[in-house]
Scaffold this motif. Structure first.
Motif, PDB file in Angstrom:
ATOM      1  N   THR A  84       0.809  -1.216   0.000  1.00 22.55           N
ATOM      2  CA  THR A  84       0.000   0.000   0.000  1.00 22.55           C
ATOM      3  C   THR A  84       0.841   1.265   0.000  1.00 22.55           C
ATOM      4  OG1 THR A  84      -1.798  -1.165   1.097  1.00 22.55           O
ATOM      5  CG2 THR A  84      -1.834   1.232   1.222  1.00 22.55           C
ATOM      6  N   ARG A  85       1.853   1.340   0.846  1.00 24.72           N
ATOM      7  CA  ARG A  85       2.667   2.564   0.943  1.00 24.72           C
ATOM      8  C   ARG A  85       3.417   2.849  -0.361  1.00 24.72           C
ATOM      9  NH1 ARG A  85       4.221  -1.473   4.192  1.00 24.72           N
ATOM     10  NH2 ARG A  85       6.343  -2.279   4.109  1.00 24.72           N
ATOM     11  N   ALA A  86       3.859   1.802  -1.045  1.00 22.63           N
ATOM     12  CA  ALA A  86       4.543   1.990  -2.328  1.00 22.63           C
ATOM     13  C   ALA A  86       3.544   2.383  -3.418  1.00 22.63           C
ATOM     14  CB  ALA A  86       5.294   0.726  -2.727  1.00 22.63           C
ATOM     15  N   GLN A  87       2.382   1.761  -3.414  1.00 20.91           N
ATOM     16  CA  GLN A  87       1.362   2.094  -4.409  1.00 20.91           C
ATOM     17  C   GLN A  87       0.908   3.541  -4.256  1.00 20.91           C
ATOM     18  OE1 GLN A  87      -2.011  -0.557  -4.579  1.00 20.91           O
ATOM     19  NE2 GLN A  87      -3.177   0.857  -5.859  1.00 20.91           N
ATOM     20  N   GLU A  88       0.654   3.976  -3.018  1.00 22.20           N
ATOM     21  CA  GLU A  88       0.223   5.357  -2.784  1.00 22.20           C
ATOM     22  C   GLU A  88       1.306   6.348  -3.207  1.00 22.20           C
ATOM     23  OE1 GLU A  88      -2.862   4.631   0.940  1.00 22.20           O
ATOM     24  OE2 GLU A  88      -0.803   5.228   1.378  1.00 22.20           O
ATOM     25  N   THR A  89       2.558   6.024  -2.925  1.00 25.30           N
ATOM     26  CA  THR A  89       3.675   6.875  -3.340  1.00 25.30           C
ATOM     27  C   THR A  89       3.714   6.972  -4.870  1.00 25.30           C
ATOM     28  OG1 THR A  89       4.959   6.307  -1.362  1.00 25.30           O
ATOM     29  CG2 THR A  89       6.197   7.141  -3.263  1.00 25.30           C
ATOM     30  N   ALA A  90       3.589   5.834  -5.538  1.00 18.98           N
ATOM     31  CA  ALA A  90       3.605   5.810  -7.004  1.00 18.98           C
ATOM     32  C   ALA A  90       2.451   6.623  -7.586  1.00 18.98           C
ATOM     33  CB  ALA A  90       3.539   4.363  -7.495  1.00 18.98           C
ATOM     34  N   GLU A  91       1.290   6.543  -6.973  1.00 20.78           N
ATOM     35  CA  GLU A  91       0.122   7.283  -7.474  1.00 20.78           C
ATOM     36  C   GLU A  91       0.325   8.791  -7.360  1.00 20.78           C
ATOM     37  OE1 GLU A  91      -2.957   5.436  -5.153  1.00 20.78           O
ATOM     38  OE2 GLU A  91      -3.190   3.784  -6.586  1.00 20.78           O
ATOM     39  N   ILE A  92       0.888   9.232  -6.246  1.00 22.68           N
ATOM     40  CA  ILE A  92       1.157  10.669  -6.063  1.00 22.68           C
ATOM     41  C   ILE A  92       2.150  11.147  -7.122  1.00 22.68           C
ATOM     42  CG2 ILE A  92       2.233  12.389  -4.537  1.00 22.68           C
ATOM     43  CD1 ILE A  92       1.081  10.685  -2.158  1.00 22.68           C
ATOM     44  N   LEU A  93       3.205  10.385  -7.343  1.00 21.82           N
ATOM     45  CA  LEU A  93       4.216  10.759  -8.335  1.00 21.82           C
ATOM     46  C   LEU A  93       3.639  10.746  -9.746  1.00 21.82           C
ATOM     47  CD1 LEU A  93       7.176   8.861  -6.710  1.00 21.82           C
ATOM     48  CD2 LEU A  93       7.014  11.338  -6.968  1.00 21.82           C
ATOM     49  N   ALA A  94       2.810   9.765 -10.048  1.00 21.27           N
ATOM     50  CA  ALA A  94       2.221   9.670 -11.386  1.00 21.27           C
ATOM     51  C   ALA A  94       1.310  10.860 -11.680  1.00 21.27           C
ATOM     52  CB  ALA A  94       1.436   8.356 -11.525  1.00 21.27           C
ATOM     53  N   ARG A  95       0.550  11.293 -10.699  1.00 18.46           N
ATOM     54  CA  ARG A  95      -0.332  12.454 -10.917  1.00 18.46           C
ATOM     55  C   ARG A  95       0.469  13.691 -11.317  1.00 18.46           C
ATOM     56  NH1 ARG A  95      -3.264  10.292  -6.459  1.00 18.46           N
ATOM     57  NH2 ARG A  95      -2.242  11.681  -4.997  1.00 18.46           N
ATOM     58  N   ALA A  96       1.657  13.842 -10.762  1.00 14.26           N
ATOM     59  CA  ALA A  96       2.486  15.016 -11.055  1.00 14.26           C
ATOM     60  C   ALA A  96       3.315  14.851 -12.328  1.00 14.26           C
ATOM     61  CB  ALA A  96       3.411  15.311  -9.880  1.00 14.26           C
ATOM     62  N   LEU A  97       3.860  13.664 -12.549  1.00 14.33           N
ATOM     63  CA  LEU A  97       4.834  13.471 -13.618  1.00 14.33           C
ATOM     64  C   LEU A  97       4.243  12.941 -14.916  1.00 14.33           C
ATOM     65  CD1 LEU A  97       7.715  11.912 -11.504  1.00 14.33           C
ATOM     66  CD2 LEU A  97       7.273  14.320 -12.003  1.00 14.33           C
ATOM     67  N   SER A  98       3.123  12.269 -14.829  1.00 13.87           N
ATOM     68  CA  SER A  98       2.498  11.719 -16.041  1.00 13.87           C
ATOM     69  C   SER A  98       1.003  11.563 -15.816  1.00 13.87           C
ATOM     70  CB  SER A  98       3.138  10.389 -16.432  1.00 13.87           C
ATOM     71  OG  SER A  98       3.005   9.444 -15.392  1.00 13.87           O
ATOM     72  N   PRO A  99       0.290  12.707 -15.751  1.00 16.80           N
ATOM     73  CA  PRO A  99      -1.147  12.660 -15.501  1.00 16.80           C
ATOM     74  C   PRO A  99      -1.851  11.710 -16.473  1.00 16.80           C
ATOM     75  CG  PRO A  99      -0.369  14.921 -15.511  1.00 16.80           C
ATOM     76  CD  PRO A  99       0.774  14.055 -15.977  1.00 16.80           C
ATOM     77  N   GLY A 100      -2.763  10.923 -15.919  1.00 11.74           N
ATOM     78  CA  GLY A 100      -3.495   9.956 -16.723  1.00 11.74           C
ATOM     79  C   GLY A 100      -2.839   8.592 -16.775  1.00 11.74           C
ATOM     80  N   THR A 101      -1.588   8.512 -16.327  1.00 11.08           N
ATOM     81  CA  THR A 101      -0.883   7.229 -16.291  1.00 11.08           C
ATOM     82  C   THR A 101      -1.179   6.545 -14.960  1.00 11.08           C
ATOM     83  OG1 THR A 101       0.899   8.070 -17.672  1.00 11.08           O
ATOM     84  CG2 THR A 101       1.385   6.125 -16.352  1.00 11.08           C
ATOM     85  N   GLU A 102      -1.510   5.287 -15.014  1.00  7.43           N
ATOM     86  CA  GLU A 102      -1.795   4.507 -13.813  1.00  7.43           C
ATOM     87  C   GLU A 102      -0.568   3.663 -13.474  1.00  7.43           C
ATOM     88  OE1 GLU A 102      -4.178   3.750 -10.669  1.00  7.43           O
ATOM     89  OE2 GLU A 102      -4.781   4.995 -12.352  1.00  7.43           O
ATOM     90  N   PRO A 103       0.022   3.859 -12.292  1.00  8.38           N
ATOM     91  CA  PRO A 103       1.161   3.025 -11.905  1.00  8.38           C
ATOM     92  C   PRO A 103       0.748   1.552 -11.848  1.00  8.38           C
ATOM     93  CG  PRO A 103       0.892   4.864 -10.385  1.00  8.38           C
ATOM     94  CD  PRO A 103      -0.321   4.830 -11.259  1.00  8.38           C
ATOM     95  N   GLN A 104       1.685   0.684 -12.158  1.00  6.21           N
ATOM     96  CA  GLN A 104       1.418  -0.748 -12.189  1.00  6.21           C
ATOM     97  C   GLN A 104       2.265  -1.484 -11.160  1.00  6.21           C
ATOM     98  OE1 GLN A 104      -0.985  -2.041 -14.343  1.00  6.21           O
ATOM     99  NE2 GLN A 104      -1.338   0.145 -14.675  1.00  6.21           N
ATOM    100  N   GLN A 105       1.714  -2.576 -10.647  1.00  6.06           N
ATOM    101  CA  GLN A 105       2.466  -3.425  -9.733  1.00  6.06           C
ATOM    102  C   GLN A 105       3.469  -4.250 -10.535  1.00  6.06           C
ATOM    103  OE1 GLN A 105       0.120  -5.835  -7.095  1.00  6.06           O
ATOM    104  NE2 GLN A 105       1.851  -7.154  -6.576  1.00  6.06           N
ATOM    105  N   LYS A 106       4.655  -4.427  -9.958  1.00  5.23           N
ATOM    106  CA  LYS A 106       5.711  -5.223 -10.602  1.00  5.23           C
ATOM    107  C   LYS A 106       6.278  -6.193  -9.581  1.00  5.23           C
ATOM    108  CE  LYS A 106       9.177  -5.857 -13.673  1.00  5.23           C
ATOM    109  NZ  LYS A 106       8.930  -7.033 -14.472  1.00  5.23           N
ATOM    110  N   ASP A 107       6.268  -7.467  -9.906  1.00  6.24           N
ATOM    111  CA  ASP A 107       6.888  -8.455  -9.030  1.00  6.24           C
ATOM    112  C   ASP A 107       8.388  -8.196  -8.954  1.00  6.24           C
ATOM    113  OD1 ASP A 107       4.473  -9.734  -8.583  1.00  6.24           O
ATOM    114  OD2 ASP A 107       4.767 -11.180 -10.203  1.00  6.24           O
TER     115      ASP A 107
END
Length: 154
Positions: free
Chosen positions: A53-76
């Protein structure tokens, strides 16, 4: 190619919430880092996270600023204790800038492995909410380009 390695922002204590989402400070720190990166014209459309969760939330915040409309994806392979070699091998096939949002000790070992080919040699000192930028050059060699921590910009 640029590789942005991000340690998630500060989470709430495990006792408060075992899922450990970002704390208010963690959200604020990551938002400030995202604003700074946007002003620095960092763009990244390939944002991946560990699934925690903490990594996903961090990725979402960064994506909104750096690439609006891009959805971060989980990576094994981005969990705290995962072996770094599979991610390093995967990166060999990548050509576009990439952001990996994860955890310690994995991120520290990954930087060390990519830069000096030894997970035990410390190359970067990660902090919650920080970003380490690596660049690949000739022969796919990686170098440390820069690092930013929340305390510098807040």
């Amino acid at each position: 190619m640029k590789l942005y390695l991000v340690q998630h922002g500060k989470p709430v204590p495990k006792e408060k919430n075992p899922d450990r989402p970002l704390s208010e400070q963690g959200i604020s720190d990551v938002e400030q880092v995202a604003i700074f990166l946007k002003k620095a014209q960092v763009k990244c459309f390939n944002i991946l996270h560990s699934g925690k969760t903490r990594a996903q939330e961090t990725a979402e915040i960064l994506a909104r600023a750096l690439s609006p409309g891009t959805e971060p994806q989980q990576k094994d392979g981005l969990a705290p204790l995962d072996d770094v070699r599979p991610i390093a091998q995967w990166l060999k096939g990548e050509n576009e800038d990439c952001m990996l949002v994860g955890h310690l000790p994995h991120l520290g070992k990954l930087v060390s492995y990519l830069v000096v080919h030894d997970v035990k040699t410390a190359v970067a000192s990660f902090q919650q909410g920080c970003v380490v930028c690596l660049e690949s050059g000739e022969n796919a060699a990686w170098t440390l380009a820069w690092m930013i921590i929340p305390q510098i910009i807040t």
